[in-house]
Scaffold this motif. Sequence first.
Motif, PDB file in Angstrom:
ATOM      1  N   LEU A 197     -12.510   4.474   4.879  1.00  0.00           N
ATOM      2  CA  LEU A 197     -11.463   4.173   3.882  1.00  0.00           C
ATOM      3  C   LEU A 197     -10.335   5.198   3.968  1.00  0.00           C
ATOM      4  O   LEU A 197      -9.153   4.858   3.936  1.00  0.00           O
ATOM      5  N   GLY A 198     -10.703   6.484   4.054  1.00  0.00           N
ATOM      6  CA  GLY A 198      -9.695   7.555   4.090  1.00  0.00           C
ATOM      7  C   GLY A 198      -8.789   7.421   5.298  1.00  0.00           C
ATOM      8  O   GLY A 198      -7.559   7.449   5.182  1.00  0.00           O
ATOM      9  N   LYS A 199      -9.375   7.259   6.474  1.00  0.00           N
ATOM     10  CA  LYS A 199      -8.569   7.146   7.704  1.00  0.00           C
ATOM     11  C   LYS A 199      -7.684   5.901   7.655  1.00  0.00           C
ATOM     12  O   LYS A 199      -6.537   5.930   8.101  1.00  0.00           O
ATOM     13  N   SER A 200      -8.231   4.813   7.108  1.00  0.00           N
ATOM     14  CA  SER A 200      -7.460   3.566   7.054  1.00  0.00           C
ATOM     15  C   SER A 200      -6.220   3.732   6.184  1.00  0.00           C
ATOM     16  O   SER A 200      -5.129   3.283   6.553  1.00  0.00           O
ATOM     17  N   LEU A 201      -6.367   4.404   5.046  1.00  0.00           N
ATOM     18  CA  LEU A 201      -5.204   4.616   4.168  1.00  0.00           C
ATOM     19  C   LEU A 201      -4.232   5.595   4.826  1.00  0.00           C
ATOM     20  O   LEU A 201      -3.013   5.409   4.770  1.00  0.00           O
ATOM     21  N   GLU A 202      -4.787   6.615   5.464  1.00  0.00           N
ATOM     22  CA  GLU A 202      -3.948   7.633   6.112  1.00  0.00           C
ATOM     23  C   GLU A 202      -3.112   7.011   7.228  1.00  0.00           C
ATOM     24  O   GLU A 202      -1.946   7.369   7.407  1.00  0.00           O
ATOM     25  N   ASP A 203      -3.689   6.069   7.980  1.00  0.00           N
ATOM     26  CA  ASP A 203      -2.944   5.398   9.058  1.00  0.00           C
ATOM     27  C   ASP A 203      -1.741   4.645   8.501  1.00  0.00           C
ATOM     28  O   ASP A 203      -0.678   4.613   9.102  1.00  0.00           O
ATOM     29  N   ILE A 204      -1.935   4.024   7.345  1.00  0.00           N
ATOM     30  CA  ILE A 204      -0.865   3.200   6.771  1.00  0.00           C
ATOM     31  C   ILE A 204       0.115   4.067   5.983  1.00  0.00           C
ATOM     32  O   ILE A 204       1.324   3.861   6.021  1.00  0.00           O
ATOM     33  N   CYS A 205      -0.412   5.059   5.307  1.00  0.00           N
ATOM     34  CA  CYS A 205       0.374   5.794   4.324  1.00  0.00           C
ATOM     35  C   CYS A 205      -0.024   7.284   4.368  1.00  0.00           C
ATOM     36  O   CYS A 205      -0.848   7.720   3.559  1.00  0.00           O
ATOM     37  N   PRO A 206       0.559   8.029   5.307  1.00  0.00           N
ATOM     38  CA  PRO A 206       0.125   9.429   5.478  1.00  0.00           C
ATOM     39  C   PRO A 206       0.317  10.259   4.208  1.00  0.00           C
ATOM     40  O   PRO A 206       1.323  10.103   3.519  1.00  0.00           O
ATOM     41  N   ALA A 207      -0.668  11.110   3.931  1.00  0.00           N
ATOM     42  CA  ALA A 207      -0.646  11.904   2.691  1.00  0.00           C
ATOM     43  C   ALA A 207       0.505  12.902   2.702  1.00  0.00           C
ATOM     44  O   ALA A 207       1.071  13.213   1.660  1.00  0.00           O
ATOM     45  N   CYS A 208       0.835  13.466   3.845  1.00  0.00           N
ATOM     46  CA  CYS A 208       2.003  14.372   3.950  1.00  0.00           C
ATOM     47  C   CYS A 208       2.291  14.642   5.419  1.00  0.00           C
ATOM     48  O   CYS A 208       1.545  14.236   6.264  1.00  0.00           O
ATOM     49  N   LEU A 218       0.835  -1.207   0.000  1.00  0.00           N
ATOM     50  CA  LEU A 218       0.000   0.000   0.000  1.00  0.00           C
ATOM     51  C   LEU A 218       0.870   1.257   0.000  1.00  0.00           C
ATOM     52  O   LEU A 218       0.615   2.208  -0.743  1.00  0.00           O
ATOM     53  N   ARG A 219       1.916   1.247   0.822  1.00  0.00           N
ATOM     54  CA  ARG A 219       2.787   2.431   0.899  1.00  0.00           C
ATOM     55  C   ARG A 219       3.537   2.662  -0.406  1.00  0.00           C
ATOM     56  O   ARG A 219       3.729   3.789  -0.839  1.00  0.00           O
ATOM     57  N   ALA A 220       3.963   1.572  -1.022  1.00  0.00           N
ATOM     58  CA  ALA A 220       4.773   1.722  -2.240  1.00  0.00           C
ATOM     59  C   ALA A 220       3.941   2.228  -3.419  1.00  0.00           C
ATOM     60  O   ALA A 220       4.393   3.095  -4.169  1.00  0.00           O
ATOM     61  N   ILE A 221       2.733   1.705  -3.575  1.00  0.00           N
ATOM     62  CA  ILE A 221       2.000   2.028  -4.808  1.00  0.00           C
ATOM     63  C   ILE A 221       1.161   3.294  -4.708  1.00  0.00           C
ATOM     64  O   ILE A 221       0.810   3.882  -5.729  1.00  0.00           O
ATOM     65  N   THR A 222       0.843   3.727  -3.476  1.00  0.00           N
ATOM     66  CA  THR A 222       0.028   4.947  -3.338  1.00  0.00           C
ATOM     67  C   THR A 222       0.875   6.156  -3.740  1.00  0.00           C
ATOM     68  O   THR A 222       1.939   6.375  -3.184  1.00  0.00           O
ATOM     69  N   PRO A 223       0.447   6.919  -4.739  1.00  0.00           N
ATOM     70  CA  PRO A 223       1.300   7.999  -5.245  1.00  0.00           C
ATOM     71  C   PRO A 223       1.421   9.158  -4.256  1.00  0.00           C
ATOM     72  O   PRO A 223       0.478   9.451  -3.525  1.00  0.00           O
ATOM     73  N   ILE A 230      -4.269  -7.095  -3.557  1.00  0.00           N
ATOM     74  CA  ILE A 230      -3.740  -7.154  -2.183  1.00  0.00           C
ATOM     75  C   ILE A 230      -4.071  -5.848  -1.442  1.00  0.00           C
ATOM     76  O   ILE A 230      -4.587  -5.860  -0.323  1.00  0.00           O
ATOM     77  N   ALA A 231      -3.782  -4.728  -2.103  1.00  0.00           N
ATOM     78  CA  ALA A 231      -4.007  -3.421  -1.463  1.00  0.00           C
ATOM     79  C   ALA A 231      -5.494  -3.204  -1.187  1.00  0.00           C
ATOM     80  O   ALA A 231      -5.873  -2.765  -0.089  1.00  0.00           O
ATOM     81  N   GLY A 232      -6.337  -3.519  -2.160  1.00  0.00           N
ATOM     82  CA  GLY A 232      -7.785  -3.319  -1.993  1.00  0.00           C
ATOM     83  C   GLY A 232      -8.349  -4.176  -0.878  1.00  0.00           C
ATOM     84  O   GLY A 232      -9.141  -3.707  -0.044  1.00  0.00           O
TER      85      GLY A 232
END
Lengths: 371, 371
Positions: free
Chosen positions: B360-371, B62-67, B330-332
Amino acid sequence: MFVKHGMNQLSSSRNFTLSSSAVLRRQHFLIRSLAGGGHSNYCTLNRMQETNPLEADAENILRAITPSLDPTRHKGQAGKIAVIGGCREYTGAPYFAAISALKIGADLSHVFCTKDAAPVIKSYSPELIVHPILEESYSIGEGDRKYISGKVVAEVDKWLERFDCLVVGPGLGRDPFLLDCVSEIIKQARRLNVPIVVDGDGLFLVTNSIELVSGNSLAVLTPNVNEYKRLVQKVLNCEVNDQDAHGQLLSLSKRIGDVTILRKGKADLIADGEIVKSVSVYGSLRRCGGQGDILSGSVAVFLSWARQYIMAAEGNVAIRPTNPTVLGCIAGAALLRKAASLAFENRKRSTLTGDIIEYLGKSLEDICPAC
Amino acid sequence: MFVKHGMNQLSSSRNFTLSSSAVLRRQHFLIRSLAGGGHSNYCTLNRMQETNPLEADAENILRAITPSLDPTRHKGQAGKIAVIGGCREYTGAPYFAAISALKIGADLSHVFCTKDAAPVIKSYSPELIVHPILEESYSIGEGDRKYISGKVVAEVDKWLERFDCLVVGPGLGRDPFLLDCVSEIIKQARRLNVPIVVDGDGLFLVTNSIELVSGNSLAVLTPNVNEYKRLVQKVLNCEVNDQDAHGQLLSLSKRIGDVTILRKGKADLIADGEIVKSVSVYGSLRRCGGQGDILSGSVAVFLSWARQYIMAAEGNVAIRPTNPTVLGCIAGAALLRKAASLAFENRKRSTLTGDIIEYLGKSLEDICPAC
């Protein structure tokens, strides 16, 4: 149509006391802000102006043109905006533009859309007045075109003079019959001196028929990257030159007879054939669709307010520049950026256009408290 | 159509500083996580990988592929997704798939549905672009079938090349005429190399016409228990064998010409004809309808991002596996499980699909912070 800022404040002694104390509070706030106090955004902006002389003084412009709320004003005086857009495919875009106008502080917001789009746009919010009057080719016979076109234009025309600004384009689609009708509406708005903000598919229309806006000093075009590219190719007959972005934008706006152009981008650039200004206060890195619709609705409100402000000032204008279309663009661009930044702080990657709209009010209040 | 990760970051020194600091923050976060720091989910996952060598390294993927979000990107570059689905009966499913794509971070999300379904899906959210173009048998005469079929396919075809991924199936229904049109759309997507995620009634269609996806390395099938059973019976001509779940899934994906299959279950199993991976990070015990729709929209976004990542890496890929369709699955799967778990903590038995989407937003943010 326009009510001068503060003109009605003197109608009774009670009102005078009430509204003059509101005016005094606003003035004190302005003085504090100009003295360098206040919040961090202002400091950021000040630094930007030191490093970039073209950077607009956006926050002071927002403070100057946003009208005071006073008890003598009545419904409609803070702005009546109309959006021409919404078709079979697109219903979100005109909603975003129209609701943004209300959230900033306009009193009334209308949408003129196709019959298919109207029930959907109405369902998004009971705050909007939605007119199901536009028609697309698929729903009319060849022989009825002239009659229906006349009817559509007459329906809009009944309302046109009441509006302080028209937004043409959000979710308009590209149906040829519909665009023919909208061309007539644009011409009629011009005859009546109603300012016009052109975005989205409205830009597709005017890029192909530039005479619709050429020489109209009350017209604003708000192209994004691709729309700007088509406009430059069509009008200047060349490619976009980012090495001389300011110069090229100025040439483009001159060539279209001094219309105002807001070129959206990393920094928003604004030109009116005479000057170029930029707005680069920090926004958000999220690029979800719909932010352009917020901008078009916002520019419409601020443009109306700027016209009122300039008329009320009677030559004694404290801000620069003084073209109300440019002031509207600067204020709209700066407010959208601030709201986007606040929404992103909260929602991060999942920020959607609706989230940004929810921060328009707070963003304006931070810069320019209502009372 | 695709923009390489980070390719635009170097266009100016200011941008470079901004985006490189964002990239650095992301790298530091990755290193901390790899060193075993960070949150409990990661520890759980680590333990899973120790005990199950097939368990995918979902969080690092998830961290690698999220731009990264960077200021030079413009609207559409973080993903344009389209859902083909929505008929007289079903309107929720395509909405769930399309809005999930936006909440994860895609820029634009379209739905192509029947005329009846469109106003309803539009009314759920102004953020979606909904095209009312599909037709069901009941609304057309026998003699019009060919003409209308051509028109429907041409309408979708106008848009197809712009999309980074197509989701076919949520709320599609089983009307024979509609499915014939969708078969043509699937063929056209394949000709244009547009990846496709097939779920729900889309799986009913391709199970009966397996040649529609056979040999398409850009196709993903996401069957649940019953859909998987039918697929195994039809393609392998036998019953599901849970004693050799991995082996059978691998055989199935091989037999369909290396398409990627995500078999949903207690653990989600993913195979592409070469490898099998599992995702079993803890989700929720609630089995409300609609979670499969979130998954299909999520896989579409991550598949698009994984393709961008792989293209930008130019052979220097830091994660395994390297098939973008598998990475997307895997990511989804992992993100849905995390969001379902958070929603369940809050809502317990009353957890609905809409509640999961809000996480969904919080879950992605926990793993892969936007900035």
